[in-house]
Design an enzyme around this catalytic site. Structure first.
Site, PDB file in Angstrom:
ATOM      1  N   TYR A 185       0.828  -1.721  -0.007  1.00 23.71           N
ATOM      2  CA  TYR A 185       0.140  -0.237  -0.232  1.00 23.71           C
ATOM      3  C   TYR A 185       0.772   1.169   0.231  1.00 23.71           C
ATOM      4  CZ  TYR A 185      -3.246   3.220   1.519  1.00 23.71           C
ATOM      5  OH  TYR A 185      -4.388   4.394   2.261  1.00 23.71           O
ATOM      6  N   ASP A 200      -0.077  -8.121   6.179  1.00 24.53           N
ATOM      7  CA  ASP A 200      -1.294  -6.740   5.672  1.00 24.53           C
ATOM      8  C   ASP A 200      -2.793  -7.671   4.703  1.00 24.53           C
ATOM      9  OD1 ASP A 200      -3.151  -4.824   4.922  1.00 24.53           O
ATOM     10  OD2 ASP A 200      -1.988  -3.669   4.572  1.00 24.53           O
TER      11      ASP A 200
HETATM   12  C1  LIG Z   1      -6.178   1.266   2.865  1.00 24.32           C
HETATM   13  C2  LIG Z   1      -5.554   0.521   3.087  1.00 24.32           C
HETATM   14  C3  LIG Z   1      -4.189   0.905   4.083  1.00 24.32           C
HETATM   15  C4  LIG Z   1      -4.088   2.062   5.161  1.00 24.32           C
HETATM   16  O1  LIG Z   1      -5.403   2.182   5.696  1.00 24.32           O
HETATM   17  P1  LIG Z   1      -6.585   3.457   6.531  1.00 24.32           P
HETATM   18  O2  LIG Z   1      -7.418   2.839   6.819  1.00 24.32           O
HETATM   19  O3  LIG Z   1      -6.324   3.979   4.909  1.00 24.32           O
HETATM   20  O4  LIG Z   1      -4.997   4.176   7.471  1.00 24.32           O
HETATM   21  C5  LIG Z   1      -3.402   0.159   4.492  1.00 24.32           C
HETATM   22  N1  LIG Z   1      -2.669  -1.837   3.606  1.00 24.32           N
HETATM   23  C6  LIG Z   1      -4.272  -2.047   2.561  1.00 24.32           C
HETATM   24  C7  LIG Z   1      -3.630  -2.763   2.089  1.00 24.32           C
HETATM   25  C8  LIG Z   1      -4.646  -0.657   2.373  1.00 24.32           C
HETATM   26  O5  LIG Z   1      -5.807  -1.018   1.185  1.00 24.32           O
END
Ligand SMILES: *Cc1c(COP(=O)(O)O)cnc(C)c1O
Length: 382
Positions: A101, A173
């Site tokens: 991200y 993630d």
């Molecule tokens: C959106 C996203 C983030 C960040 O999250 P926020 O809630 O916008 O701070 C991190 N990792 C991935 C894969 C995302 O899609």
């Protein structure tokens, strides 16, 4: 709740009727502090930054969905990611997926490297490459699978093996898959994290982050970091997310069903140069997707060949909303090169497949015929 299956846990885990009224829904506890009976005697809550019962319910709920012992809810996905990197002492080296991200890349390169962490962003789908980047000070391996926005997969079992052998903390993630499609902790990963802003909440009406682990040492450190930094999820947002997780499995089934139909339709359109969707047999990791994911997800990206073509296409979609973010019930469409991936240097961006003509689709749960009609019209204008 361990004995219950996924959808049951999604609805019930972490929640019980309110003891004072029987209210079936967990109340939104809008309070900053808690009255103590006497010195040193409280009901488990002392101050809102440390904990809040609505937040606790959400933490228990998502931890159960990820098959983890404990979880912590943060103000955003980025706050959760920041806390996870702060587990490491200055001087540590981290191996990370190259297509993470954009915000993760930004915090790593533009902030955390100034505080003595070192990052290598590499193709983690190639485990032999991962091995080459191991250094004496490597402490963590940080994976996104499928990656944003080119939908590359990393073999989580191979990463677990590598991490255990070299005593690294493994982190996934899991935002793009959601725990409905993929449960990294069951494959031996140490930490799974989310932007709950996306599928877990699912209704594009709050921001949040979540970290789940089975490791009690890690959770204690994270609790300390969260209490210290204060990046906590507010009670109302926790409540909204709890409302979202109840329907996660039905939403994901529909998201994925729609995505499979759309990917198949896109694969027949001549104006599309490259199509990235792990559910297509043409995808390099089609087999891996089958192995580690319940369904191949609802994120699709495709290359229209140029910035001009992408611009025309995006100008002509009407139902698909041109917006950042993903995972909501409505179909969202975006242009990674100028939106989510604008913080990457151009050469790295192009090398990672985030070309000027690439468009990313977060397939919603509308009637699939309507989404296809919208895409078809926009494509006719290219
Ligand atoms: C959106 C996203 C983030 C960040 O999250 P926020 O809630 O916008 O701070 C991190 N990792 C991935 C894969 C995302 O899609």
């Amino acid at each position: 709740m361990a004995k219950h299956k996924f959808s049951t846990k999604a609805i019930h885990a972490g929640q019980f009727p309110d003891p004072s009224t029987g209210a079936i829904m967990t109340p939104v506890y809008l309070t900053s502090t808690y009255v103590q009976e006497e010195l040193g005697k409280n009901k488990g809550y002392e101050y809102g930054r440390v904990s809040n019962p609505t937040r606790t319910a959400l933490e228990k709920n998502i931890a159960a969905l990820e098959n983890g012992k404990e979880g912590l809810a943060f103000a955003s996905g980025m706050a959760a990611i920041d806390a996870v990197f702060h587990l490491l002492p200055s001087g540590s080296h981290i191996i990370a997926s190259k297509n993470v991200y954009g915000g993760t890349f930004r915090i790593a390169k533009m902030i955390l490297e100034n505080y003595g962490l070192q990052f290598d962003f590499i193709d983690t789908s190639d485990i032999s490459l991962v091995k080459k980047y191991l250094k004496p000070n490597t402490k963590m391996i940080y994976i996104e699978t499928p990656t944003n926005p080119t939908m590359q997969l990393t073999d989580l079992s191979a990463i677990t093996k590598f991490a255990k052998k070299n005593k690294l903390i493994s982190v996934v993630d899991n935002t793009f898959a959601s725990p409905y499609l993929q449960q990294p902790l069951l494959l031996g990963i140490d930490i799974t994290l989310h932007s709950t802003t996306k599928y877990l909440n699912g209704h594009s009406d709050m921001l949040g982050g979540m970290v789940v682990t089975n490791n009690s040492k890690i959770i204690e450190k994270l609790r300390f970091l969260q209490k210290s930094f204060g990046g906590i999820l507010g009670a109302f947002d926790a409540w909204l997310c709890l409302r979202g997780t109840k329907t996660l499995s039905v939403r994901m089934e529909r998201h994925c069903k729609n995505a499979a139909i759309i990917a198949n339709w896109l694969s027949k359109q001549k104006k599309i140069k490259i199509l990235n969707y792990p559910g297509l047999k043409s995808h390099l990791q089609y087999k891996l997707a089958k192995k580690q994911m319940k369904h191949p997800g609802a994120m699709i990206s495709f290359d229209l060949g140029s910035l001009t073509a992408a611009k025309k296409f995006l100008k002509n979609v009407k139902l698909c909303a041109l917006a950042e973010s993903l995972g909501g019930v409505e179909t969202l469409i975006s242009h990674p090169a100028t939106m989510t991936h604008a913080s990457f240097p151009k050469n790295i961006r192009i090398e990672n497949g985030v070309t000027d003509g690439l468009v990313r689709l977060s397939v919603g749960i509308e009637d699939v015929e309507d989404i296809i009609a919208d895409l078809k019209f926009a494509l006719s204008k290219v």
